[in-house]
Scaffold this active site. Structure first.
Site, short mmCIF file in Angstrom:
data_model
loop_
_atom_site.label_atom_id
_atom_site.label_comp_id
_atom_site.label_asym_id
_atom_site.label_seq_id
_atom_site.Cartn_x
_atom_site.Cartn_y
_atom_site.Cartn_z
N LYS A 81 2.33 -3.68 6.60
CA LYS A 81 2.59 -3.78 5.15
C LYS A 81 4.08 -3.66 4.86
CE LYS A 81 -1.45 -4.50 3.47
NZ LYS A 81 -1.78 -5.71 2.73
N TYR A 112 -1.37 -0.60 10.73
CA TYR A 112 -1.67 -1.24 9.44
C TYR A 112 -0.50 -1.04 8.47
CZ TYR A 112 -3.54 -1.42 4.67
OH TYR A 112 -3.71 -1.66 3.32
N SER A 171 0.84 -1.20 0.00
CA SER A 171 0.00 0.00 0.00
C SER A 171 0.87 1.25 0.00
CB SER A 171 -0.85 -0.02 1.26
OG SER A 171 -1.46 1.24 1.46
P1 NAD Z 1 -10.93 -6.59 1.44
O1 NAD Z 1 -11.10 -6.52 2.91
O2 NAD Z 1 -12.13 -6.35 0.59
O3 NAD Z 1 -10.30 -7.99 1.04
C1 NAD Z 1 -9.44 -8.72 1.88
C2 NAD Z 1 -9.91 -10.16 1.89
O4 NAD Z 1 -9.07 -10.91 2.77
C3 NAD Z 1 -11.34 -10.30 2.41
O5 NAD Z 1 -12.08 -11.09 1.52
C4 NAD Z 1 -11.16 -10.99 3.75
O6 NAD Z 1 -12.27 -11.80 4.10
C5 NAD Z 1 -9.90 -11.78 3.52
N1 NAD Z 1 -9.19 -12.13 4.77
C6 NAD Z 1 -8.89 -11.31 5.80
N2 NAD Z 1 -8.25 -11.99 6.77
C7 NAD Z 1 -8.13 -13.26 6.33
C8 NAD Z 1 -7.57 -14.45 6.87
N3 NAD Z 1 -6.99 -14.46 8.08
N4 NAD Z 1 -7.61 -15.60 6.15
C9 NAD Z 1 -8.19 -15.60 4.92
N5 NAD Z 1 -8.76 -14.53 4.36
C10 NAD Z 1 -8.73 -13.36 5.05
O7 NAD Z 1 -9.76 -5.58 1.05
P2 NAD Z 1 -9.30 -5.06 -0.37
O8 NAD Z 1 -9.63 -3.63 -0.47
O9 NAD Z 1 -9.74 -5.99 -1.43
O10 NAD Z 1 -7.73 -5.15 -0.18
C11 NAD Z 1 -6.99 -6.28 -0.59
C12 NAD Z 1 -5.55 -6.10 -0.16
O11 NAD Z 1 -5.05 -4.88 -0.70
C13 NAD Z 1 -5.38 -5.99 1.37
O12 NAD Z 1 -4.21 -6.68 1.72
C14 NAD Z 1 -5.22 -4.50 1.60
O13 NAD Z 1 -4.44 -4.24 2.73
C15 NAD Z 1 -4.50 -4.06 0.33
N6 NAD Z 1 -4.74 -2.66 0.00
C16 NAD Z 1 -6.01 -2.19 -0.12
C17 NAD Z 1 -6.22 -0.83 -0.39
C18 NAD Z 1 -7.62 -0.28 -0.52
O14 NAD Z 1 -7.79 0.94 -0.43
N7 NAD Z 1 -8.63 -1.10 -0.75
C19 NAD Z 1 -5.13 0.03 -0.55
C20 NAD Z 1 -3.85 -0.49 -0.43
C21 NAD Z 1 -3.66 -1.84 -0.16
C1 UD1 Z 2 -6.80 5.81 3.99
C2 UD1 Z 2 -5.84 5.45 5.08
C3 UD1 Z 2 -4.64 4.74 4.44
C4 UD1 Z 2 -5.11 3.50 3.65
C5 UD1 Z 2 -6.16 3.94 2.62
C6 UD1 Z 2 -6.74 2.77 1.87
C7 UD1 Z 2 -6.11 7.03 6.92
C8 UD1 Z 2 -5.52 8.18 7.64
N1 UD1 Z 2 -5.44 6.64 5.81
O1 UD1 Z 2 -6.13 6.61 3.05
O2 UD1 Z 2 -3.69 4.38 5.40
O3 UD1 Z 2 -4.02 2.91 2.97
O4 UD1 Z 2 -7.22 4.64 3.29
O5 UD1 Z 2 -7.52 1.95 2.69
O6 UD1 Z 2 -7.12 6.46 7.32
N2 UD1 Z 2 -12.09 12.02 3.34
C9 UD1 Z 2 -13.09 12.90 3.71
N3 UD1 Z 2 -14.21 12.38 4.28
C10 UD1 Z 2 -14.41 11.02 4.49
C11 UD1 Z 2 -13.37 10.14 4.12
C12 UD1 Z 2 -12.22 10.68 3.56
O7 UD1 Z 2 -12.98 14.09 3.52
O8 UD1 Z 2 -15.44 10.63 5.05
C13 UD1 Z 2 -10.89 12.56 2.67
C14 UD1 Z 2 -9.58 12.25 3.37
O9 UD1 Z 2 -9.26 13.25 4.30
C15 UD1 Z 2 -8.62 12.21 2.18
C16 UD1 Z 2 -9.47 11.67 1.03
O10 UD1 Z 2 -10.81 11.93 1.40
O11 UD1 Z 2 -8.20 13.49 1.84
C17 UD1 Z 2 -9.30 10.17 0.81
O12 UD1 Z 2 -9.52 9.49 2.04
P1 UD1 Z 2 -9.56 7.87 2.12
O13 UD1 Z 2 -10.47 7.34 1.09
O14 UD1 Z 2 -9.82 7.50 3.55
O15 UD1 Z 2 -8.09 7.42 1.69
P2 UD1 Z 2 -6.66 7.82 2.28
O16 UD1 Z 2 -6.76 8.98 3.20
O17 UD1 Z 2 -5.73 7.97 1.14
#
Ligand code: NAD
Ligand code: UD1
Length: 356
Positions: free
Chosen positions: A165, A161, A137
């Site tokens: 990562k 978190y 991430s």
């Molecule tokens: P998500 O929560 O929708 O998907 C994660 C999946 O992992 C879920 O289906 C959950 O049930 C499964 N899981 C959790 N713990 C588990 C376990 N112990 N055993 C088996 N399965 C398990 O999240 P996502 O948004 O699809 O994210 C996927 C990956 O990408 C994650 O590792 C997350 O940290 C990373 N990531 C997500 C974002 C984002 O904004 N969505 C950003 C950066 C990185």
């Molecule tokens: C957040 C997490 C980051 C994580 C990412 C993806 C925090 C501080 N950071 O990032 O660690 O990797 O999600 O899961 O939680 N915003 C609003 N109102 C809302 C929600 C968000 O104004 O209700 C704003 C935030 O201040 C930011 C932007 O929208 O400027 C995006 O926010 P968000 O979607 O939470 O993503 P990140 O802040 O990038």
């Protein structure tokens, strides 16, 4: 036939990637505990493919299991051999991803994210499975970098978190160093994955109260939530609101396939790539686009800055373009349109109101 293990494949990014992988002809095992997802996401992946005329049931095998249990992973590798579809590579999505929850309960984050990754790479080596693409991430960059951020930016996550990562990236690096001639590892640092498949059959379905802006805007858009709280209007940006690099989840899915194919066709290595669009969007710009594209109103109010937020976080994705020839195809309008379409068709996600 060989197969790919997709951990966490029922989740938001996982389900969209499974769809793209099956479309490309890959055969998958999905291992998911469903702690943060629904089995219906995979059923709907199968439905989308059915509409496209493909019977996907023989290309995807869903196993419910917790990746923290090494024996569960081992059993799945054994099953794949018995099925004559040995697992040859892994895409590792499984994990927990809420920053706020990780601050409240770091223990389950270290256990779920780090221990499971250690289990996974150990079992992979037992079975001579040497290729892994890992969901890292942009949160690993922390607060100290100036956007656009390159992969060699300063690494300084500011929450548990993010720490997990970065620790997993380091764990994989240590394993790579001690198995130099063998492993092929990619750490993909996602920026802000959003949107949904245009069909509206799969999308983001966070359990409980969403924290990220897209699920919140989508709920406000259909009236489940009254208004959006905008976290701060005094950031040093064009309009005082936070800037992020939103990327469509289908583009992200394609990035995984390009990465996997690159690793398969090249020498053993460990690489780290940013996946973002390189385009920064402020919260007000996002609200404006969401309203215009969907012809709706998003009521909002300004509130205090959220703790741990950064002013601007935008990727320099030039390395992904150069290395795997990947660049996003979809723009912010597509993200807003597909997000709204998903939420309209599934106001309470996969499982109805009881899930929220
Ligand atoms: P998500 O929560 O929708 O998907 C994660 C999946 O992992 C879920 O289906 C959950 O049930 C499964 N899981 C959790 N713990 C588990 C376990 N112990 N055993 C088996 N399965 C398990 O999240 P996502 O948004 O699809 O994210 C996927 C990956 O990408 C994650 O590792 C997350 O940290 C990373 N990531 C997500 C974002 C984002 O904004 N969505 C950003 C950066 C990185
Ligand atoms: C957040 C997490 C980051 C994580 C990412 C993806 C925090 C501080 N950071 O990032 O660690 O990797 O999600 O899961 O939680 N915003 C609003 N109102 C809302 C929600 C968000 O104004 O209700 C704003 C935030 O201040 C930011 C932007 O929208 O400027 C995006 O926010 P968000 O979607 O939470 O993503 P990140 O802040 O990038």
């Amino acid at each position: 036939m060989e197969s790919i293990l997709v951990t966490g494949g029922a989740g938001f990014i996982g389900s969209h990637t499974c769809l793209s992988l099956i479309k490309k002809g890959y055969c998958l095992y999905v291992l998911d505990s469903f702690v943060n997802s629904s089995k219906l996401s995979i059923s709907n992946v199968i439905k989308i493919l059915e509409i496209d005329g493909l019977d996907a049931t023989e290309f995807i095998d869903i196993v419910k299991g917790d990746i923290r249990n090494k024996s569960t992973i081992r059993d799945l590798f054994l099953k794949s051999i018995a099925d004559k579809k040995p697992i040859k590579s892994v895409i590792h999505f499984a994990g927990l991803k809420s920053v706020a929850e990780s601050v409240r309960n770091p223990s389950i984050y270290w256990d779920t994210n780090l221990i499971s990754s250690l289990n996974l790479i150990e079992v992979m080596l037992e079975f001579d499975c040497l290729t892994i693409v890992f969901s890292s991430s942009a949160t690993v960059y922390g607060l100290d970098n100036k956007s656009p951020i390159k992969e060699n930016g300063k690494l300084n996550p500011n929450n548990p978190y993010g720490n997990t990562k970065l620790a997993i990236e380091k764990l994989f690096n240590d394993f790579f160093q001690s198995n130099k001639k063998k492993l092929k590892i990619a750490n993909l640092r996602y920026f802000n994955p959003v949107g949904a498949h245009p069909s509206g059959f799969i999308g983001e379905d966070p359990k409980g109260i969403p924290n990220n802006i897209f699920p919140v805007i989508a709920k406000v858009a259909i009236g489940i939530q009254k208004k959006l709280n905008v976290f701060g209007n005094d950031w040093p940006t064009v309009d005082g609101t936070g800037i992020r690099d939103y990327i469509h989840v289908m583009d992200l899915a394609e990035g995984h396939i390009r990465m996997l194919e690159f690793l398969e066709n090249n020498e053993s290595q460990i690489v780290t790539l940013n996946l973002g669009t390189g385009i920064g969007t402020s919260v007000l710009q996002l609200i404006n686009t969401y309203e215009k594209v969907n012809n709706i109103k998003i009521p909002f109010q300004f509130v205090h800055r959220r703790s741990g937020d950064v002013s601007e976080l935008v990727a320099d994705s030039s390395f992904a373009k150069k290395l795997i020839n990947w660049a996003p195809n979809k723009d912010l309008k597509d993200m807003c349109k597909d997000s709204f379409n998903w939420q309209l068709k599934n106001p309470y996600g996969f499982n109805g109101p009881q899930n929220n």
